[in-house]
Enzyme design. Sequence first.
Site, mmCIF file in Angstrom:
data_model
loop_
_atom_site.group_PDB
_atom_site.id
_atom_site.type_symbol
_atom_site.label_atom_id
_atom_site.label_comp_id
_atom_site.label_asym_id
_atom_site.label_seq_id
_atom_site.Cartn_x
_atom_site.Cartn_y
_atom_site.Cartn_z
ATOM 1 N N TYR A 142 0.824 -1.221 0.000
ATOM 2 C CA TYR A 142 0.000 0.000 0.000
ATOM 3 C C TYR A 142 0.854 1.265 0.000
ATOM 4 O O TYR A 142 0.568 2.212 0.719
ATOM 5 C CB TYR A 142 -0.960 0.010 1.195
ATOM 6 C CG TYR A 142 -1.853 -1.198 1.259
ATOM 7 C CD1 TYR A 142 -2.957 -1.326 0.407
ATOM 8 C CD2 TYR A 142 -1.604 -2.239 2.150
ATOM 9 C CE1 TYR A 142 -3.779 -2.444 0.455
ATOM 10 C CE2 TYR A 142 -2.419 -3.361 2.204
ATOM 11 C CZ TYR A 142 -3.509 -3.459 1.350
ATOM 12 O OH TYR A 142 -4.309 -4.566 1.396
ATOM 13 N N HIS A 143 1.887 1.296 -0.856
ATOM 14 C CA HIS A 143 2.766 2.463 -0.927
ATOM 15 C C HIS A 143 2.875 3.013 -2.352
ATOM 16 O O HIS A 143 3.980 3.292 -2.823
ATOM 17 C CB HIS A 143 4.164 2.105 -0.411
ATOM 18 C CG HIS A 143 4.197 1.583 0.979
ATOM 19 N ND1 HIS A 143 5.250 0.833 1.477
ATOM 20 C CD2 HIS A 143 3.312 1.696 2.001
ATOM 21 C CE1 HIS A 143 4.996 0.510 2.733
ATOM 22 N NE2 HIS A 143 3.824 1.012 3.074
ATOM 23 N N PRO A 144 1.768 3.210 -3.079
ATOM 24 C CA PRO A 144 1.888 3.743 -4.436
ATOM 25 C C PRO A 144 2.346 5.196 -4.411
ATOM 26 O O PRO A 144 1.933 5.986 -3.559
ATOM 27 C CB PRO A 144 0.467 3.614 -4.992
ATOM 28 C CG PRO A 144 -0.407 3.711 -3.785
ATOM 29 C CD PRO A 144 0.359 3.018 -2.683
#
Length: 557
Positions: free
Chosen positions: A480-482
């Site tokens: 969850y690190h775009p």
Amino acid sequence: MPTMDSDVDFLIVGGGSAGCVLANRLSEDPANQVVMLEAGRRDSLWDLFIHMPAGLSFPIGNPRYDWMYESEPEPHMHNRRISHGRGKVLGGSSSINGMIFQRGNPLDFERWSKDPGMSHWDYAHCLPYFKRLETCLAIDHTVTDADDGRFRGTGGPLVLERGPAQSPLFAAFFEAIEQAGFSRTADVNGFCQEGFAAFDRNIHRGRRLSAARAYLHPILARRNLRVTCRAQAHRILFEGNRAVGVEYRHRRKLRRIFAREVICCGGAINSPQLLQLSGIGDADHLTSLGIDVVHHLPGVGENLQDHLEIYVQHSCIEPVSMQPALKWWNQPWIGLQWLLMRSGPAASNHFEAGGFVRGNAEVQYPNLMIHFLPLAIRYDGSSPVAGHGFQLHIGPMSSDARGSVRLRSSDPYDHPALRFNYLSTDQDRTEWIEAVECARSILAQPALQALSGGEISPGPAVESAADILDWVARQGETAYHPCGSCRMGVDDGQSVLDPSSLRVHGTQGLRVVDASAMPYVTNGNIYAPTMMLAEKSADAILGNSAAPPMPMEFYRR
């Protein structure tokens, strides 16, 4: 016909991590009229799963809180579509994330600063803003010569606690990392990131402290600030190349609001989507969808980056894990503890410790991140074993894989096509093999072996490099690190934002301030650097003098 709203000074599109920072800082001057539009709902006090730290798995995958994106079939991951939870609620992803607070390695920002036009994004220029945003409770700030105390903030809105990491499993974990030849560090956000430590987390008094709770709720009474939730932006309005407002839907009505400055804070997916819907992007792509081109800027939506992660799990032969907290008959008491006293298992995110290591001798600084969890469980709450267990979350931090965010249509409610291209490069694949080998070396140490009932995932049958890569391809999930999809840089066609002002190249009155602006993903979770970026950008937007740089020595090897 759309309903017209009055003119304002600053129109913030997106009430997530960066948007909450800007709403606070830009409205400090009562002369500035500020409006924030958030597509999601308010973070009500009654939404317990937002505010209860251990409830973090419930909002993800729930359309009440989550945009529920997914990637296109990933060609190097058996054509799997990878789910991408992003917060659709006030506070954005800070209201549904794992609450782990990591700045990244100082050399991340040195790397940023080496790009043309980016010299003022080095660590010395970023450190004052990291300190400005936080109150770190774990550091004794009276000890002025203590290395980590000089790196940390004491008066910022975001209060940070440090995980206690005191259970028998955490004790065994710390002993095992030393047996494996790795070191401890005092603070991964201080002088030396490399090594293992208890982690900072945005939890205060047993409750999630999201960006909305830290920055927005304390100032909602300001008369010059208006926050409108359930307001989804359709497009930015332009006069020539100047952004003059936004068209959005609220309460089933199409509305327009006009502003001196439009600031996109939608994150790495929504911001490039909105720019493209508004005519900013690759001209051929936009024309093919019937969108009038305002400015040809092919870098919009490109350079998309993320962290992929996976879990190496063991069963546990001693009853010392958090597994009993999953039993339905224990949950009423656990919930009551949290509701009445903000204590007990529900008051922790349980990602209380981990570290950063090098997978090989060639890298300049750690390229692998490891979290320890005293439980064998997936983000969706499913567990591969009925009894006690523990796991390491692992993944490379500096993948050179690059993807894209592109429109499928001109419909603002049609999710864009996301391509991350996980495992698509030699570097990425090599570092994944290193990550699994590193995790196994820690888990094989006597301290953890004394508690282990054996590896349950991936299992002993997964041994060769080919086996490992196949397992990662079948089981890997996003961390969850775009970021990176509207990168800062000089106007070379591939960059989107001016590094000094975060204005969109080729336009006036339009900026993007969020994780999409990062040229390279940082070494760790991206919430902290996103908040820093927003704090730094607020000074630029207001025309304030930038905080003086702090040229501190930090660990290098």
